[in-house]
Design an enzyme around this catalytic site. Structure first.
Site, PDB file in Angstrom:
ATOM      1  CB  ILE A  87     -12.475 -54.579  42.660  1.00 16.35           C
ATOM      2  CG1 ILE A  87     -11.647 -53.303  42.859  1.00 16.35           C
ATOM      3  CG2 ILE A  87     -12.923 -54.669  41.216  1.00 16.35           C
ATOM      4  CD1 ILE A  87     -12.432 -52.005  42.730  1.00 16.35           C
TER       5      ILE A  87
ATOM      6  CG  HIS B 137      -1.451 -56.977  39.131  1.00 11.05           C
ATOM      7  ND1 HIS B 137      -1.961 -55.700  39.132  1.00 11.05           N
ATOM      8  CD2 HIS B 137      -2.196 -57.686  38.265  1.00 11.05           C
ATOM      9  CE1 HIS B 137      -2.967 -55.644  38.274  1.00 11.05           C
ATOM     10  NE2 HIS B 137      -3.140 -56.828  37.742  1.00 11.05           N
TER      11      HIS B 137
ATOM     12  CD  GLU C 135     -16.324 -61.315  42.272  1.00 12.78           C
ATOM     13  OE1 GLU C 135     -15.645 -61.942  41.451  1.00 12.78           O
ATOM     14  OE2 GLU C 135     -16.490 -60.081  42.219  1.00 12.78           O
TER      15      GLU C 135
ATOM     16  NE  ARG D 193      -4.904 -77.260  29.361  1.00 16.19           N
ATOM     17  CZ  ARG D 193      -5.283 -77.096  30.619  1.00 16.19           C
ATOM     18  NH1 ARG D 193      -5.029 -75.963  31.241  1.00 16.19           N
ATOM     19  NH2 ARG D 193      -5.901 -78.049  31.276  1.00 16.19           N
ATOM     20  CD  GLU D 194       0.092 -82.464  24.336  1.00 17.34           C
ATOM     21  OE1 GLU D 194      -0.354 -81.308  24.170  1.00 17.34           O
ATOM     22  OE2 GLU D 194      -0.329 -83.441  23.702  1.00 17.34           O
TER      23      GLU D 194
ATOM     24  CB  SER E 132     -12.641 -61.649  43.732  1.00 19.07           C
ATOM     25  OG  SER E 132     -11.564 -60.910  43.239  1.00 19.07           O
TER      26      SER E 132
ATOM     27  NE  ARG F 224      -0.953 -68.281  34.703  1.00 19.49           N
ATOM     28  CZ  ARG F 224      -1.743 -67.471  35.385  1.00 19.49           C
ATOM     29  NH1 ARG F 224      -2.961 -67.197  34.966  1.00 19.49           N
ATOM     30  NH2 ARG F 224      -1.334 -66.934  36.512  1.00 19.49           N
TER      31      ARG F 224
HETATM   32  N1  GLN Z   1     -15.277 -58.356  40.341  1.00 22.56           N
HETATM   33  C1  GLN Z   1     -14.105 -58.939  39.752  1.00 22.56           C
HETATM   34  C2  GLN Z   1     -13.128 -59.287  40.852  1.00 22.56           C
HETATM   35  O1  GLN Z   1     -13.095 -58.601  41.818  1.00 22.56           O
HETATM   36  C3  GLN Z   1     -13.446 -57.994  38.774  1.00 22.56           C
HETATM   37  C4  GLN Z   1     -12.257 -58.597  38.083  1.00 22.56           C
HETATM   38  C5  GLN Z   1     -11.769 -57.823  36.887  1.00 22.56           C
HETATM   39  O2  GLN Z   1     -12.158 -56.729  36.658  1.00 22.56           O
HETATM   40  N2  GLN Z   1     -10.914 -58.392  36.095  1.00 22.56           N
HETATM   41  O3  GLN Z   1     -12.359 -60.214  40.714  1.00 22.56           O
HETATM   42 ZN    ZN Z   2      -9.959 -55.113  37.385  1.00 23.23          ZN
END
Ligand code: GLN
Ligand code: ZN
Length: 781
Positions: free
Chosen positions: A458, A721, A511, A22-23, A460, A542
């Site tokens: 969701i 995000h 998580e 991965r240089e 994490s 990435r």
């Molecule tokens: N349960 C995962 C989280 O909360 C869902 C991530 C995802 O859908 N990409 O990170």
């Molecule tokens: Zn998601």
């Protein structure tokens, strides 16, 4: 011995650019941090290209590919080559090409420009903030390209020397060069326009002369061939796009440099005769994804044209069964005497670099694999075998391949009788919940007594530096298992306390113990292997390291129960168990090719089903099975959608259906175009689905509303995000919009996706506002 007249040539449509170690990634990230000058970055790129071309030549390829290298993305390279950087960036002529390139790729934050430099000179030329180009998946791969932006005003010009410089570089190193370009139709197809009613195909007339100039230059440089990639030939094309091909290639062919038109990833089907007919010197086709078309192509392609057969899989990591490949090629060799090339099915960008680094991989499993470098060697063996050269060496290589095929076919690592028996005996109703949704909903409401507009997340929570460093020390052996578990338990306890303080209704454990939502499960399931350096570029710098599913999948023991039960013990609120679904695990792995994907999906589904049952048994009443990858698994051809969606929804249902009516199954999907697959999403029959909707300003929910989506939905009310904290009113407005299309009694309140990339302060602030928004809604409805 074959005469040169009947010589078979070998090449690859493209090679991984990231480097064996991965240089490129590390050089790029240093450059972005200001620790590596542009000149140094350029020289790192040059070094990698030289190394990768040498590998291709040393493996006996007849041409090296030039033009497949990119500092970020090959489509972005074309945006510069063709002079169509979007006007919205306001680039100045004095700005370097590289800095403009990275601005398009990564965006520009207005205030961050030379922040802290204080010299005053920068104030004047400080440019306003500009978002990066949108990123989207390259066909059905996990590679993301930067999306060109077109307007009625878009003009093109030959604006970048990079491609020609690279050609000269390869020639100076003594290589025979095949230049690689994305074809004009595919380039336009991949772009998008925000101008309503504007058809980007109308730009073709402006674009073709520039392609003509590019080809003129390449011809003047003396390149032997130009590969022009038109993978859209494997899609269901609208008629005007199809009919644009003839004239386009008639024009480009006028330049007089031999063109190899390349299609891959998907069968040509109704475009097959068109592809064979186009006025080009050669055609490359994907013999792995569409072997059934090889005979007709070998018959229909005019004899003076070169046929390049992609016989080595460019999308997967299995060693080629060379005997089988030779059997496929034998009849074609006769028909295409002297005009046959062998190749990987598509660019090797989509597989890891080399097996050489995989010293920790089990020897038997390793013997079944071939990464990019090994695939080059396979092409060489096939060529020599067909030429009848080097009989001893070729026979030895064929014997090795044969042994690997035999060992994979018979290995007890691959074939688990118990898994097969269970699959074969799977009752017809294994994918069926006991009762219909109405009944389940009533029981679940009675059981959980949640308020209207229940709040949840969701899964994490922030993966803090402390969490990551604990995991790293654990992996290095500095922290023992007990110490690691204790740290993770503390992190879980912390996440639970925060959620209680915020007043969320359905909690998650956060998580903390998971590095990655697929790897975490793969590491605990039988049938999965992990590489050390099996990186594949995902976008820019990435990379991902997909697990390898090599054998029948089973679950030796519970994977998440301890953590979840620990979390539940800390609160009186319901704790949601968190799993990754079978399609997502499949989609983000390299999957075995010796049985249908549907069968592997079902095996994973059974493992997840057992985990769901164990969670229920342990008292966990709400279980989420994440399936963000359902949509991306769709075949490129619509005619194949139904078959895929049938087994994909069935696999999900099998994973989710072992529980009682009062157990609530959630699923989560990230942002996707859902409208055309709503019946199948509904057929998954999750009690609750959470989706990403905030960036579309809740518009995405309209389809669910019109379809009268029957079960409960949690449309994301804020974008995870970015660190921006949305205020309460903003989320109230989105929820009101949602309430207008979905019965309010069926709505949940949650962020768009997991919060693992966020920090705690902004997470707390955002969730506090979210809970307040939900409470405000409860008062209204
Ligand atoms: N349960 C995962 C989280 O909360 C869902 C991530 C995802 O859908 N990409 O990170
Ligand atoms: Zn998601």
């Amino acid at each position: 011995m074959t005469t040169t007249k009947n010589a078979i040539h070998t090449h690859v449509p493209g090679f991984p650019r990231i480097g064996a170690a991965r240089e490129l990634k590390f050089a790029l990230e240093k450059n972005w941090r200001g620790e590596l000058s542009d000149a140094e970055l350029e020289s790192a790129g040059r070094e990698l290209r030289a190394r990768h071309w040498a590998l291709q030549r040393d493996a006996g390829l007849d041409f090296v590919s030039v033009g497949d290298f990119a500092f970020y993305d090959q489509v972005a390279n074309h945006i510069q080559l063709l002079g169509c950087e979007p006007a919205r960036y306001g680039f100045q002529p004095e700005q370097s090409q590289l800095s403009r390139y990275f601005t398009m790729a990564r965006g520009r934050s207005g205030d961050a420009h030379e922040a802290g430099c204080g010299c005053g000179a920068h104030e004047a030329d400080a440019l306003p903030a500009a978002a990066a180009l949108e990123m989207t998946k390259w066909f059905d791969t996990n590679y993301h390209y930067l999306v060109p932006e077109f307007t009625p005003e878009t003009a093109f010009s030959l604006a970048c020397e990079r491609l020609f410089d690279e050609v000269a570089e390869a020639q100076a190193l003594g290589h025979a060069v095949k230049a690689v370009l994305i074809g004009p139709l595919t380039f336009l197809w991949l772009g998008k326009t925000r101008t309503a009613g504007f058809d980007r195909l109308t730009l073709l007339d402006r674009l073709l002369p520039i392609y003509g100039q590019v080809l003129d230059r390449l011809k003047a440089q003396g390149v032997q061939w130009v590969q022009v990639d038109e993978p859209i030939l494997g899609l269901d094309l609208p008629a005007p796009w199809r009919s644009a091909f003839e004239n386009t290639y008639w024009q480009l062919n006028q330049v007089g440099v031999p063109l190899l038109l390349a299609s891959y990833f998907s069968p040509l089907e109704e475009n097959l005769s068109l592809a064979c007919r186009l006025p080009v010197a050669g055609l490359h086709v994907d013999g792995v994804r569409a072997p059934q078309e090889l005979t007709s192509i070998a018959d229909w392609l005019p004899v003076h044209k070169v046929l390049s057969v992609g016989i080595v899989d460019g999308r997967n990591i299995w060693r080629t069964d060379l005997d089988a490949a030779l059997a496929v090629l034998a009849p074609i060799v006769e028909k295409r005497a002297g005009r046959l090339w062998l190749s990987s099915s598509c660019s090797l960008l989509h597989v890891p670099f080399t097996l050489a680094a995989e010293t920790q991989l089990d020897g038997e499993i390793r013997s079944w694999l071939a990464f990019a470098s090994e695939k080059l060697d396979e092409l060489n063996i096939l060529k020599r075998a067909l030429h009848g050269d080097d009989a001893a060496a070729v026979n030895a290589a064929l014997a090795t391949s044969r042994a690997a095929v035999a060992s994979r076919r018979a290995s007890p690592r691959v074939h688990q009788a118990a898994v097969r028996a269970r699959l074969d005996a799977l009752p017809a109703d294994a994918g069926q919940r006991r009762s219909g949704f109405a009944q389940r909903q009533a029981e679940q409401r009675a059981r959980f007594q949640l308020p209207a507009f229940p709040t949840t997340t969701i899964g994490s929570f922030p993966q803090t530096a402390a969490i990551r460093s604990a995991r790293a020390s654990f992996k290095r052996g500095e922290l023992d298992a007990a110490g690691y578990a204790a740290t993770m338990r503390q992190e879980i306890a912390y996440a639970v306390r925060q959620q209680e303080a915020l007043g969320l209704d359905v909690l998650v454990h956060g998580e903390a113990e998971r590095n990655d939502m697929v790897e975490y499960f793969g590491e605990q399931l039988d049938g999965f292997a992990f590489t050390r350096l099996g990186w594949v570029q995902s976008y820019g710098s990435r990379c991902v390291k997909p697990p390898v599913i090599y054998g029948d999948v089973s679950r030796p023991k519970a994977m998440t129960v301890d953590w979840t039960v620990h979390a539940q013990s800390l609160t009186g609120k319901p704790m949601k168990g968190m799993l990754t679904g079978p399609i997502t695990i499949l989609q983000w792995s390299f999957v075995r090719d010796d049985q249908p994907r549907s069968r592997t999906a079902l095996q994973i589904a059974l493992a997840i089903r057992d985990e769901v049952a164990d969670l229920e048994q342990a008292g966990i009443g709400i279980i989420q099975i994440d399936e963000p990858a359902v949509r991306e698994g769709l075949p490129l051809r619509r005619g194949r959608w139904d078959a895929y969606l049938d087994w994909a929804t069935q696999a999900f249902r099998v994973s989710a259906s072992a529980v009682g009516d009062a157990t609530q199954i959630h699923t989560h999907m990230c942002y996707a175009e859902f409208n055309d697959i709503l019946p199948q999403i509904a057929a998954m029959d999750a009690d609750v689905i959470t989706i990403e909707t905030s960036r579309s300003d809740m518009e995405l929910l309209n389809g669910f509303g019109q379809f009268r989506y029957p079960n409960e939905i949690g449309p994301g009310v804020y974008d995870i995000h970015s660190p921006r904290v949305p205020d309460q009113q903003e989320m109230v407005r989105l929820l009101q919009k949602a309430s207008a299309v979905i019965p309010p009694a069926n709505l949940w309140v949650n962020p768009d996706c997991g919060l693992k990339t966020r920090g705690w302060p902004e997470t707390q602030a955002a969730l506090r506002n979210m809970v307040a928004a939900a409470r405000q809604l409860r008062a209204i409805y």
